[in-house]
Design a protein around this motif. Structure first.
Motif, mmCIF file in Angstrom:
data_model
loop_
_atom_site.group_PDB
_atom_site.id
_atom_site.type_symbol
_atom_site.label_atom_id
_atom_site.label_comp_id
_atom_site.label_asym_id
_atom_site.label_seq_id
_atom_site.Cartn_x
_atom_site.Cartn_y
_atom_site.Cartn_z
ATOM 1 N N SER A 128 0.831 -1.210 0.000
ATOM 2 C CA SER A 128 0.000 0.000 0.000
ATOM 3 C C SER A 128 0.868 1.264 0.000
ATOM 4 O O SER A 128 0.535 2.253 -0.668
ATOM 5 N N TYR A 129 1.983 1.208 0.736
ATOM 6 C CA TYR A 129 2.874 2.362 0.765
ATOM 7 C C TYR A 129 3.519 2.550 -0.610
ATOM 8 O O TYR A 129 3.594 3.669 -1.124
ATOM 9 N N ASN A 182 1.076 4.158 -3.235
ATOM 10 C CA ASN A 182 0.792 5.576 -3.034
ATOM 11 C C ASN A 182 2.028 6.451 -3.208
ATOM 12 O O ASN A 182 1.970 7.499 -3.860
ATOM 13 N N GLN A 230 -5.818 12.984 -1.432
ATOM 14 C CA GLN A 230 -6.171 11.659 -0.909
ATOM 15 C C GLN A 230 -4.917 10.854 -0.609
ATOM 16 O O GLN A 230 -4.813 10.192 0.436
ATOM 17 N N ILE A 231 -3.939 10.920 -1.507
ATOM 18 C CA ILE A 231 -2.673 10.211 -1.292
ATOM 19 C C ILE A 231 -1.895 10.848 -0.145
ATOM 20 O O ILE A 231 -1.294 10.150 0.682
ATOM 21 N N ASP A 249 -3.117 12.192 2.437
ATOM 22 C CA ASP A 249 -3.740 11.689 3.666
ATOM 23 C C ASP A 249 -3.227 10.294 3.998
ATOM 24 O O ASP A 249 -2.875 10.000 5.148
ATOM 25 N N LYS A 250 -3.161 9.422 2.984
ATOM 26 C CA LYS A 250 -2.730 8.042 3.207
ATOM 27 C C LYS A 250 -1.270 7.959 3.632
ATOM 28 O O LYS A 250 -0.891 7.106 4.437
ATOM 29 N N LEU A 251 -0.449 8.846 3.094
ATOM 30 C CA LEU A 251 0.975 8.852 3.433
ATOM 31 C C LEU A 251 1.267 9.667 4.690
ATOM 32 O O LEU A 251 2.419 9.789 5.100
ATOM 33 N N GLU A 252 0.226 10.242 5.285
ATOM 34 C CA GLU A 252 0.325 11.018 6.522
ATOM 35 C C GLU A 252 1.116 12.314 6.348
ATOM 36 O O GLU A 252 1.689 12.842 7.306
ATOM 37 N N SER A 273 4.598 8.905 6.774
ATOM 38 C CA SER A 273 4.551 7.551 7.314
ATOM 39 C C SER A 273 5.938 7.083 7.749
ATOM 40 O O SER A 273 6.949 7.452 7.151
#
Length: 438
Positions: free
Chosen positions: A307-308, A311, A329-330, A332-335, A402
């Motif tokens: 997943s990392y 993204n 959105q990305i 957010d996922k990668l913090e 992340s």
């Protein structure tokens, strides 16, 4: 070079070394400001040199994770003053070695025999000494071998060393303590893996076999029967470390060949194996005048979560950044963006990370990139310097990014830095899905 006859192994003894370094640094500041009263124009150059020498001396006696941190910092040009990065770079392959009796003791612990009984010939004087262990030249059955011996107590002191070193890192790097805490678990897990030579043996054999098809790379053969949890035996690989190699004035063609091999090595690991040799400092590469390069030390390997990977690398494709909703959105996922961010903070950090991605992604935006272009690197360092001075970043409500990105980012930073020193022109190959549609 002077050898060490012992290494502090107890928590109290190791903490004492950090305290001693802190006291010396405090004394250096007092000296500096006393001189500055007499000469207001005095620069901090001598202060940095004195501090760097005192801190390195303390860390080199401790070995292990303490010295490994110095090694990692030496790769970050622009993060520390030059005096620190130059001094800390010694930890890559020129740390004070361990004395012969301690080496023999390690062999007797794991094999019940001295090195002289295991090998036809064994040089008790280390050829290279780094942060976790040192390398000895040996011979067996007509083969020249490199035997890596880990320093005593290193594996047992990783966690406590990191806790003790944190205040010194906060002071030196001017970092927020919460930023360091966020990534401490990732650093600790990787350092613990590096002390497990049985794991390194397995990874070394697997990754070198998988990458054997890449042109101009040379990998050692490994010997499980002559290896243990704290001892690793492999073929001796010929070549020069980057600094010494550059002194031979290699041709541009040779620089380009080695640079291309290095890029292809990392490109294949990341995009095909999904795990990567995550310690790209110059001490791990042996370069030759014929354009080939030996790869050593697979102690630090980062396995990349799917997943990392999806993204992180999606951002390399310029088409992604054209889509604002998808980009956020990305983020957010990668913090990069946090749930607690206000709309103003989201806008600010979105802009900062967009600029960063475009800049660091420049090599991916062309088919051939000139890593000898110092103007590009000066731009990157200037951008990082400006970021460090921004009030919005200093007062941010949390560390960003992340934990998985820590070693991936370091890998690319180290790769770019070596290619820059080589002044190499490189075909920046990457998967088709990272290329824009038009």
């Amino acid at each position: 070079m002077k050898t060490q006859t012992s290494i502090p192994t107890s928590k109290v003894a190791r903490a004492g070394q950090f305290v001693k370094a802190g006291v010396k640094v405090g004394g250096n500041y007092l000296k500096h400001y006393s001189k500055k009263l007499v000469n207001p124009e005095l620069s901090k150059e001598d202060l940095h040199k004195d501090n760097a020498a005192d801190i390195y001396d303390a860390l080199s006696e401790l070995k292990g994770s303490a010295l490994k941190m110095a090694q990692m910092l030496s790769m970050d040009r622009g993060l520390l003053p030059t005096a620190y990065s130059q001094k800390f770079a010694m930890s890559q392959y020129s740390a004070p070695p361990l004395s012969g009796p301690l080496v023999v003791k390690t062999f007797r612990t794991y094999f019940g025999k001295s090195p002289g009984e295991l090998f036809d010939r064994f040089d008790i004087k280390a050829s290279n000494a780094a942060s976790i262990g040192q390398v000895h030249e040996a011979w067996k059955d007509g083969k020249r071998l490199a035997v890596k011996v880990q320093y005593p107590g290193v594996a047992d002191s990783v966690s406590s060393d990191l806790r003790i070193a944190k205040p010194l890192a906060v002071r030196l790097l001017n970092l927020n303590e919460k930023d360091i805490d966020r990534y401490m678990g990732e650093v600790e897990s990787k350092l613990l893996e590096e002390t497990d030579y049985s794991l390194e043996l397995k990874r070394s054999m697997e990754i070198s076999a998988a990458c054997a098809h890449i042109p101009d790379l040379v990998f050692a053969g490994y010997y499980p029967e002559l290896s243990a949890k704290r001892i690793l035996t492999m073929d001796w690989v010929e070549g020069l470390h980057l600094k010494d190699f550059l002194l031979t004035n290699p041709s541009q063609d040779v620089r380009d060949r080695i640079g291309q091999a290095l890029w292809d090595f990392y490109d294949f690991q990341i995009h095909t194996l999904r795990q990567v040799h995550a310690d790209p400092h110059p001490g791990n590469f042996l370069m030759r005048q014929d354009g080939t390069m030996g790869i050593i030390d697979f102690g630090c390997v980062k396995v990349i979560p799917e997943s990392y990977y999806d993204n992180y690398f999606r951002l390399i494709n310029p088409d992604t950044l054209k889509n604002n909703a998808l980009t956020e959105q990305i983020f957010d996922k990668l913090e990069y963006l946090l749930p607690s961010d206000t709309p103003k903070e989201r806008a600010f950090f979105s802009d900062v990370f967009r600029q960063m991605i475009v800049m660091l992604g420049e090599p991916f935006a062309v088919d051939v990139f000139d890593f000898g272009n110092d103007a590009y690197f000066e731009k990157v360092y200037a951008f990082a310097d400006n970021l460090s001075k921004m009030d919005e970043l200093r007062s941010a409500n949390g560390a960003r990014g992340s934990q998985d990105g820590l070693y991936i980012n370091r890998t690319y930073y180290g790769l770019y830095a070596i290619l820059n020193e080589l002044k190499a022109n490189v075909r920046t190959t990457r998967p088709d899905w990272l290329r824009p549609e038009a």
